[in-house]
Scaffold this motif. Structure first.
Motif, mmCIF file in Angstrom:
data_model
loop_
_atom_site.group_PDB
_atom_site.id
_atom_site.type_symbol
_atom_site.label_atom_id
_atom_site.label_comp_id
_atom_site.label_asym_id
_atom_site.label_seq_id
_atom_site.Cartn_x
_atom_site.Cartn_y
_atom_site.Cartn_z
ATOM 1 N N GLU A 152 -0.206 5.827 -2.277
ATOM 2 C CA GLU A 152 0.940 4.973 -1.967
ATOM 3 C C GLU A 152 2.225 5.799 -1.943
ATOM 4 O O GLU A 152 3.106 5.591 -1.101
ATOM 5 C CB GLU A 152 1.049 3.848 -2.987
ATOM 6 C CG GLU A 152 2.167 2.867 -2.690
ATOM 7 C CD GLU A 152 2.197 1.708 -3.671
ATOM 8 O OE1 GLU A 152 2.647 0.620 -3.288
ATOM 9 O OE2 GLU A 152 1.769 1.902 -4.828
ATOM 10 N N ASP A 163 1.806 1.760 13.265
ATOM 11 C CA ASP A 163 2.277 1.062 12.085
ATOM 12 C C ASP A 163 2.441 2.016 10.908
ATOM 13 O O ASP A 163 1.672 2.978 10.764
ATOM 14 C CB ASP A 163 1.290 -0.037 11.691
ATOM 15 C CG ASP A 163 1.119 -1.064 12.797
ATOM 16 O OD1 ASP A 163 2.098 -1.285 13.527
ATOM 17 O OD2 ASP A 163 0.020 -1.621 12.919
ATOM 18 N N ASP A 166 -0.351 1.328 4.971
ATOM 19 C CA ASP A 166 -0.340 0.422 3.821
ATOM 20 C C ASP A 166 -1.689 0.560 3.127
ATOM 21 O O ASP A 166 -2.684 -0.006 3.562
ATOM 22 C CB ASP A 166 -0.117 -1.020 4.275
ATOM 23 C CG ASP A 166 0.129 -1.977 3.105
ATOM 24 O OD1 ASP A 166 -0.415 -1.713 2.015
ATOM 25 O OD2 ASP A 166 0.851 -2.969 3.286
ATOM 26 N N HIS A 168 -2.797 -0.580 0.402
ATOM 27 C CA HIS A 168 -3.288 -1.766 -0.286
ATOM 28 C C HIS A 168 -3.737 -2.855 0.681
ATOM 29 O O HIS A 168 -4.817 -3.434 0.520
ATOM 30 C CB HIS A 168 -2.209 -2.318 -1.220
ATOM 31 C CG HIS A 168 -1.891 -1.426 -2.372
ATOM 32 N ND1 HIS A 168 -2.697 -1.320 -3.487
ATOM 33 C CD2 HIS A 168 -0.846 -0.578 -2.573
ATOM 34 C CE1 HIS A 168 -2.163 -0.453 -4.328
ATOM 35 N NE2 HIS A 168 -1.047 0.013 -3.800
ATOM 36 N N LYS A 169 -2.936 -3.139 1.697
ATOM 37 C CA LYS A 169 -3.217 -4.269 2.579
ATOM 38 C C LYS A 169 -3.972 -3.880 3.851
ATOM 39 O O LYS A 169 -4.658 -4.714 4.444
ATOM 40 C CB LYS A 169 -1.915 -4.969 2.955
ATOM 41 C CG LYS A 169 -1.219 -5.628 1.769
ATOM 42 C CD LYS A 169 0.046 -6.359 2.216
ATOM 43 C CE LYS A 169 0.728 -7.030 1.029
ATOM 44 N NZ LYS A 169 1.973 -7.737 1.449
ATOM 45 N N LYS A 170 -3.839 -2.631 4.278
ATOM 46 C CA LYS A 170 -4.487 -2.207 5.518
ATOM 47 C C LYS A 170 -5.219 -0.877 5.344
ATOM 48 O O LYS A 170 -5.017 0.065 6.103
ATOM 49 C CB LYS A 170 -3.458 -2.084 6.644
ATOM 50 C CG LYS A 170 -2.805 -3.387 7.051
ATOM 51 C CD LYS A 170 -1.858 -3.166 8.236
ATOM 52 C CE LYS A 170 -1.207 -4.468 8.675
ATOM 53 N NZ LYS A 170 -0.277 -4.247 9.818
ATOM 54 N N GLU A 172 -8.170 -0.136 6.052
ATOM 55 C CA GLU A 172 -9.046 0.131 7.187
ATOM 56 C C GLU A 172 -8.297 0.781 8.344
ATOM 57 O O GLU A 172 -8.911 1.320 9.272
ATOM 58 C CB GLU A 172 -9.707 -1.170 7.656
ATOM 59 C CG GLU A 172 -8.781 -2.164 8.346
ATOM 60 C CD GLU A 172 -7.876 -2.937 7.383
ATOM 61 O OE1 GLU A 172 -6.982 -3.657 7.853
ATOM 62 O OE2 GLU A 172 -8.074 -2.818 6.157
ATOM 63 N N ASN A 173 -6.969 0.766 8.303
ATOM 64 C CA ASN A 173 -6.164 1.341 9.377
ATOM 65 C C ASN A 173 -5.790 2.794 9.114
ATOM 66 O O ASN A 173 -5.130 3.432 9.931
ATOM 67 C CB ASN A 173 -4.883 0.507 9.575
ATOM 68 C CG ASN A 173 -4.182 0.810 10.884
ATOM 69 O OD1 ASN A 173 -4.836 1.081 11.894
ATOM 70 N ND2 ASN A 173 -2.865 0.811 10.870
#
Length: 261
Positions: A152, A163, A166, A168-170, A172-173
């Motif tokens: 992080e 983008d 992230d 924590h939230k993404k 997989e990206n």
């Protein structure tokens, strides 16, 4: 016993012997064939395909919610030393250590960190089991920084290239892998990003309440209880985020690259 019965028993014995010989020859031929196949990462390709299949199954049931067991302080066991590959320097001075982090999002150059920089990040302590691929295990209290908290602060690039990352939230990206090497690059491991960001994956600087000793990877090592011990790299010198599957020391010797528990 009649003569007819004795004759039939002899015939059955001869047939059994012949079939046993055929089976043994078939097994021998099969082993010879397997051993003579072209190697893939140090292993004949049929065995490597089997390892790849096991890896796929392990990845399917893996997730951040699947936690390794944790223990009380009373369960801590005596430390055990195994390999020191990549840490052969007898005069190594951990006070001169720095960590190089490659491909950090938004940075044109590698990031250089000291142990004090690492210690400024949120601290986590956990007591988990490290399982050696040789069959033994130890229960250790680890103290350090969760890799997800480290990522992080020093994030990998997103795969989309657009983008901001992230973790924590993404997750997989993000790029798919993390490579870690000792300072002399003599030992190295590759991790899938999901395992690297698992909530129990730590960059550790203490074991059982004491700073790491040289033989246990001072000043910073990896503790990843969802993997076998071969992935728990000692004395991390370089971390690289990458979208290309990285080299792994023991996978090149014929072991499973994923090495999941």
């Amino acid at each position: 016993m009649s003569d007819d019965v004795r004759l039939e028993m002899r015939r059955m014995s001869r047939r059994s012997f012949v079939w046993a010989g055929i089976a043994a020859l078939g097994a021998y031929g099969g082993v010879r064939w397997l051993a003579s196949r072209q190697e893939d990462l140090g292993t004949p390709w049929p065995f490597r395909r089997a390892l790849d299949a096991n890896e796929g199954l392990a990845m399917d049931y893996f997730g951040p919610q699947r936690l390794a067991p944790t223990f009380s302080k009373s369960a801590i066991t005596e430390l055990r030393l195994n390999e020191i590959i990549g840490m052969e320097e007898e005069d190594y001075d951990p006070s001169q250590w720095t960590l190089t982090v490659n491909n950090v999002y938004g940075k044109d150059e590698p990031v250089q960190l000291t142990l004090e920089d690492i210690k400024k990040l949120p601290v986590t302590t956990q007591i988990t089991e490290m399982c050696c691929i040789e069959g033994w295990s130890i229960i250790v209290e680890w103290k350090g920084v969760r890799m997800i908290d480290f990522a992080e602060k020093y994030p990998p690039a997103p795969r989309s290239g657009e983008d901001p990352p992230d973790v924590h939230k993404k997750p997989e990206n993000l790029v798919r892998f993390v490579s870690m090497l000792t300072p002399n690059e003599g030992y190295y491991v590759g991790l899938d990003m999901a395992s690297a960001l698992h909530p129990q994956t730590l960059l550790c600087y203490e074991m059982n309440g004491e700073p790491l000793s040289l033989e246990h990877g001072a000043p910073l090592r990896l503790a990843i209880p969802v993997k076998y011990g071969v992935k728990n790299l000692k004395r991390i010198g370089v971390i690289t985020y990458t979208d290309t599957k990285p080299a792994d020391y023991w996978a090149e010797q014929g072991y499973d690259w994923y090495a999941g528990l």
